[in-house]
Design a protein around this motif. Sequence first.
Motif, mmCIF file in Angstrom:
data_model
loop_
_atom_site.group_PDB
_atom_site.id
_atom_site.type_symbol
_atom_site.label_atom_id
_atom_site.label_comp_id
_atom_site.label_asym_id
_atom_site.label_seq_id
_atom_site.Cartn_x
_atom_site.Cartn_y
_atom_site.Cartn_z
ATOM 1 N N VAL A 10 58.340 -1.414 6.373
ATOM 2 C CA VAL A 10 57.308 -0.602 5.719
ATOM 3 C C VAL A 10 57.840 -0.221 4.342
ATOM 4 C CG1 VAL A 10 55.965 1.524 5.751
ATOM 5 C CG2 VAL A 10 56.342 0.252 7.876
ATOM 6 N N ILE A 11 57.050 -0.548 3.328
ATOM 7 C CA ILE A 11 57.401 -0.232 1.948
ATOM 8 C C ILE A 11 56.556 0.961 1.527
ATOM 9 C CG2 ILE A 11 57.376 -1.068 -0.439
ATOM 10 C CD1 ILE A 11 57.852 -3.891 0.684
ATOM 11 N N GLU A 12 57.208 1.963 0.977
ATOM 12 C CA GLU A 12 56.520 3.187 0.583
ATOM 13 C C GLU A 12 55.818 2.995 -0.755
ATOM 14 O OE1 GLU A 12 59.223 6.487 0.811
ATOM 15 O OE2 GLU A 12 59.844 5.939 2.839
ATOM 16 N N ALA A 13 54.753 2.187 -0.709
ATOM 17 C CA ALA A 13 53.953 1.894 -1.895
ATOM 18 C C ALA A 13 52.647 1.269 -1.420
ATOM 19 C CB ALA A 13 54.686 0.933 -2.824
ATOM 20 N N PRO A 14 51.593 1.376 -2.225
ATOM 21 C CA PRO A 14 50.333 0.734 -1.840
ATOM 22 C C PRO A 14 50.456 -0.789 -1.853
ATOM 23 C CG PRO A 14 50.172 1.668 -4.053
ATOM 24 C CD PRO A 14 51.497 2.090 -3.505
ATOM 25 N N ALA A 15 49.609 -1.448 -1.093
ATOM 26 C CA ALA A 15 49.619 -2.906 -1.000
ATOM 27 C C ALA A 15 49.506 -3.554 -2.377
ATOM 28 C CB ALA A 15 48.498 -3.391 -0.075
ATOM 29 N N GLU A 16 48.755 -2.961 -3.280
ATOM 30 C CA GLU A 16 48.594 -3.525 -4.620
ATOM 31 C C GLU A 16 49.942 -3.656 -5.337
ATOM 32 O OE1 GLU A 16 46.125 -2.802 -8.780
ATOM 33 O OE2 GLU A 16 46.088 -1.248 -7.239
ATOM 34 N N ALA A 17 50.788 -2.625 -5.214
ATOM 35 C CA ALA A 17 52.105 -2.664 -5.859
ATOM 36 C C ALA A 17 52.994 -3.735 -5.217
ATOM 37 C CB ALA A 17 52.777 -1.300 -5.774
ATOM 38 N N VAL A 18 52.902 -3.867 -3.891
ATOM 39 C CA VAL A 18 53.692 -4.877 -3.187
ATOM 40 C C VAL A 18 53.230 -6.272 -3.601
ATOM 41 C CG1 VAL A 18 54.335 -5.802 -0.930
ATOM 42 C CG2 VAL A 18 54.097 -3.318 -1.234
ATOM 43 N N LEU A 19 51.912 -6.485 -3.609
ATOM 44 C CA LEU A 19 51.372 -7.792 -3.978
ATOM 45 C C LEU A 19 51.719 -8.146 -5.421
ATOM 46 C CD1 LEU A 19 49.754 -10.242 -3.029
ATOM 47 C CD2 LEU A 19 47.687 -9.074 -3.846
#
Length: 149
Positions: A10-19
């Motif tokens: 789990v990355i503590e960031a919204p999916a947009e930032a991960v993508l």
Amino acid sequence: MAQHTESAVVIEAPAEAVLDVIADLESYPTWVKGLQTVEVLTEDEGWADEARFLLDAGVIKDDYVLRYTWDVEEDSTGVVSWELVRAQNLTAMDGSYTLVAEPGGTRVTYRLAVDLRMPLPGMLRRKAERSIVETALTDLKAQVEGTTR
């Protein structure tokens, strides 16, 4: 992918930032150990379609091309997958990132199947895959969380 290795974080960031980090292939050499260069060869509607990678990860050295599929929703969740097009030493480098929104962040599941032209016992291949997957997720998490804070 017949035999693969899979793990999630789990990355503590919204999916947009991960993508955004996943999609910026050309910046991978700054945070992915062993990658010397990445060159996007073709794009489809702004997404990398094919990219060339130059890898020097000790035992594994190769110059290979991956073809990408971007099956993502407007909220940046979904699946980014790739398959090996051509390589010198690899016979498989097929994988995917699956992004799912969760409270407080994004669950990223990474699947990978790697195979080499040279014979490698299954146990060693799976150990190498596990190491690649765990390192990739740790480095992705650090990269995304470092850029969003």
